[in-house]
Design a protein around this motif. Structure first.
Motif, PDB file in Angstrom:
ATOM      1  N   ILE A  27       0.839  -0.979  -0.169  1.00 16.44           N
ATOM      2  CA  ILE A  27       0.287  -0.412  -0.295  1.00 16.44           C
ATOM      3  C   ILE A  27       0.955   1.555  -0.267  1.00 16.44           C
ATOM      4  N   LEU A  28       2.210   1.250   0.681  1.00 15.66           N
ATOM      5  CA  LEU A  28       2.626   2.435   0.791  1.00 15.66           C
ATOM      6  C   LEU A  28       3.218   2.822  -0.416  1.00 15.66           C
ATOM      7  N   ARG A  29       4.128   1.948  -0.743  1.00 12.89           N
ATOM      8  CA  ARG A  29       4.578   2.174  -2.893  1.00 12.89           C
ATOM      9  C   ARG A  29       3.605   2.494  -3.647  1.00 12.89           C
ATOM     10  N   ARG A  30       2.151   2.762  -3.302  1.00 11.09           N
ATOM     11  CA  ARG A  30       1.751   3.092  -4.136  1.00 11.09           C
ATOM     12  C   ARG A  30       1.822   4.692  -4.517  1.00 11.09           C
ATOM     13  N   GLU A  31       1.857   4.646  -5.654  1.00 10.46           N
ATOM     14  CA  GLU A  31       2.893   6.240  -5.389  1.00 10.46           C
ATOM     15  C   GLU A  31       0.737   7.347  -5.942  1.00 10.46           C
ATOM     16  N   ASP A  32      -0.108   6.388  -5.757  1.00  9.50           N
ATOM     17  CA  ASP A  32      -1.235   7.128  -5.635  1.00  9.50           C
ATOM     18  C   ASP A  32      -1.926   6.919  -3.995  1.00  9.50           C
ATOM     19  N   LEU A  33      -1.715   7.060  -3.308  1.00  5.51           N
ATOM     20  CA  LEU A  33      -2.400   6.585  -2.013  1.00  5.51           C
ATOM     21  C   LEU A  33      -1.951   8.093  -1.831  1.00  5.51           C
ATOM     22  N   ASP A  34      -3.388   8.336  -0.629  1.00  6.77           N
ATOM     23  CA  ASP A  34      -3.362   9.474  -0.600  1.00  6.77           C
ATOM     24  C   ASP A  34      -2.630  10.302   1.045  1.00  6.77           C
ATOM     25  N   PRO A  35      -2.429  10.804   1.368  1.00  4.38           N
ATOM     26  CA  PRO A  35      -1.228  10.769   2.556  1.00  4.38           C
ATOM     27  C   PRO A  35      -2.497  10.733   3.673  1.00  4.38           C
ATOM     28  N   LEU A  42       8.550   1.406   7.758  1.00  2.00           N
ATOM     29  CA  LEU A  42       7.501   2.016   6.999  1.00  2.00           C
ATOM     30  C   LEU A  42       7.388   2.800   8.006  1.00  2.00           C
ATOM     31  N   ARG A  43       7.616   3.578   8.971  1.00  2.61           N
ATOM     32  CA  ARG A  43       7.016   5.273   9.408  1.00  2.61           C
ATOM     33  C   ARG A  43       8.469   6.289   9.083  1.00  2.61           C
ATOM     34  N   ARG A  44       9.157   5.490   8.801  1.00  4.98           N
ATOM     35  CA  ARG A  44       9.826   6.401   7.966  1.00  4.98           C
ATOM     36  C   ARG A  44      10.044   5.895   6.261  1.00  4.98           C
ATOM     37  N   HIS A  45       8.962   6.029   5.805  1.00  9.44           N
ATOM     38  CA  HIS A  45       9.212   6.124   4.689  1.00  9.44           C
ATOM     39  C   HIS A  45       7.657   6.268   4.377  1.00  9.44           C
ATOM     40  N   ILE A  46       6.961   6.779   5.556  1.00  9.25           N
ATOM     41  CA  ILE A  46       5.415   7.382   5.208  1.00  9.25           C
ATOM     42  C   ILE A  46       5.776   9.317   5.309  1.00  9.25           C
ATOM     43  N   VAL A  47       7.248   8.608   6.794  1.00 10.74           N
ATOM     44  CA  VAL A  47       7.914  10.942   6.193  1.00 10.74           C
ATOM     45  C   VAL A  47       8.471  10.809   5.679  1.00 10.74           C
ATOM     46  N   GLU A  48       9.286  10.520   4.712  1.00 12.17           N
ATOM     47  CA  GLU A  48       9.697  10.778   3.644  1.00 12.17           C
ATOM     48  C   GLU A  48       9.179  10.961   2.379  1.00 12.17           C
ATOM     49  N   ASN A  49       7.725  10.530   1.897  1.00 13.97           N
ATOM     50  CA  ASN A  49       7.638  10.351   1.794  1.00 13.97           C
ATOM     51  C   ASN A  49       6.201  10.924   1.206  1.00 13.97           C
ATOM     52  N   PHE A  50       5.237  10.982   1.801  1.00 16.52           N
ATOM     53  CA  PHE A  50       4.204  11.567   1.873  1.00 16.52           C
ATOM     54  C   PHE A  50       4.236  13.502   3.032  1.00 16.52           C
ATOM     55  N   ASP A  51       3.295  13.970   2.783  1.00 17.90           N
ATOM     56  CA  ASP A  51       2.881  14.538   3.425  1.00 17.90           C
ATOM     57  C   ASP A  51       1.144  15.277   3.770  1.00 17.90           C
TER      58      ASP A  51
END
Length: 404
Positions: A182-190, A204-213
């Protein structure tokens, strides 16, 4: 119907009465030749309907391996009769698979009917189509079949609506593999990414912080939920429970004023959670907070701590714990000496001013500027140049006294 076309169909009907294996294979080959030939496309609508009815009846009588071979031949073609393609799509999965995956003749209504009425394997085949519309993705996701969910998420051509993503996010709470997909999808709503922060892994927490506003208020709630999740982890409850409860109490009252309270999070491996709370403590975004913590040399962390009135001993202990938890071999003592040296050189007022600038979004690289050159004590100053005057180079006039 033209005579030649009629003769072809008559020949197929006669061939269908021959049950020998070689005759059955020949029947399938000749059906394919008729369907893909120019003559079929030249038939009138009435003639084509009649021919399709005959072909459907013949198809029904063919053995499964022969139907499979015909399906493989027709799947990539754009001129096959729709009724025949729909029949193949609803056949056993061995027959239906190539048609469901590759045929562009099937529209959404026909595919939705397959998804809702056929087997798990049929749904997996549909999920692997080159493109999936939002309604089709949603229909595939609703049954909650793990393999189908993964296939939809791995499909880069799948359009996924917000509501469908919500269903996927709910399904991912106990499924680490699904969380990552899910978190690798570019169309996931922040907003949904922020919601997942509460239960995903450290990485994955790191991934969320780095890739989603992620909206700060939403992330605050997610952080609180993540703290609750840590408390629920019995393997770490003894070491962390009291700490987490104190942090949550401080957050509820808006009084998180002791950075030392967060140190057990670093030692327990909850680095992403520590980074989020550190950023909240300093008053900056999580992305900037991570940069402050990990910028080489430790200067930015020293500046942040001094600018927020953290005790020097607390700063030292946390820096050591962070670097030790970061892996990559032994901690370099040179970095600690550099950071402590910077702490001593930077003025308190200057540190507070720079931290305020970070909060306003005034970010520079590197984050921590060079400190001003220290003033040299008077004893170290070079002797003043001799005064040159009318009496010679070494003469200094006496200070004149004033008499009143």
């Amino acid at each position: 119907m033209a005579g030649q076309d009629y003769e072809q169909l008559q020949g197929l009907l006669l061939l269908a009465q021959d049950k020998r294996p070689e005759s059955r294979a020949s029947l399938a080959a000749r059906m394919g030749d008729l369907i893909l030939g120019d003559e079929f496309g030249a038939m009138s609508a009435r003639e084509r309907d009649l021919a399709e009815d005959i072909l459907q009846r013949l198809l029904h009588d063919l053995e499964m391996p022969i139907r499979r071979a015909l399906a493989e031949r027709l799947a990539p073609e754009g001129v096959a009769p729709r009724k025949l393609i729909v029949q193949l799509a609803n056949d056993r999965i061995e027959v239906a698979w190539p048609v469901l995956v590759r045929s562009e003749l099937l529209d959404d209504s026909e595919l939705l009917n397959v998804v809702r009425t056929r087997t798990l394997q049929h749904r997996l085949a549909v999920a692997r189509r080159e493109r999936l519309s939002e309604p089709l993705s949603d229909a595939l996701v609703r049954p909650g079949e793990a393999d189908v969910l993964r296939a939809v998420l791995e499909n880069k051509g799948a359009e996924i609506a917000f509501d469908t993503f919500e269903t996927l996010v709910r399904s991912s709470e106990a499924d680490a593999d699904l969380q990552e997909l899910i978190l690798r999808r570019e169309d996931l709503d922040p907003r949904l990414a922020g919601r997942m922060y509460a239960w995903v892994s450290e990485a994955l927490r790191r991934h969320i912080v780095e890739n989603f506003d992620v909206e700060p208020t939403l992330l605050d709630r997610a952080i609180d939920a993540a703290l609750a999740e840590v408390v629920a982890d019995h393997a770490r409850a003894v070491a962390l429970n009291g700490t987490i409860q104190r942090i949550r109490f401080a957050l509820d009252r808006g009084e998180l004023d002791d950075l030392m309270t967060l140190l057990p999070l670093v030692r327990a491996g909850e680095r992403a959670l520590f980074e989020s709370l550190f950023a909240k403590y300093v008053g900056v975004s999580i992305a900037l907070g991570r940069r402050i913590l990990h910028e080489e040399g430790g200067r930015a962390f020293a500046l942040a701590c001094k600018g927020t009135h953290v005790d020097k001993g607390v700063f030292t202990e946390i820096l050591l714990a962070l670097r030790a938890a970061g892996g990559g071999g032994a901690f370099d003592p040179g970095e600690l000496f550099e950071a402590l040296g910077y702490w001593d050189q930077i003025e308190q007022n200057s540190a507070e001013t720079l931290v305020d600038a970070w909060r306003r979004g005034e970010i520079h690289s590197p984050l921590a500027p060079e400190p001003p050159a220290p003033r040299r004590p008077a004893a170290e100053l070079p002797p003043a140049a001799p005064v040159r005057n009318m009496y010679g180079t070494g003469f200094r006039p006496r200070t004149q006294r004033r008499f009143h």
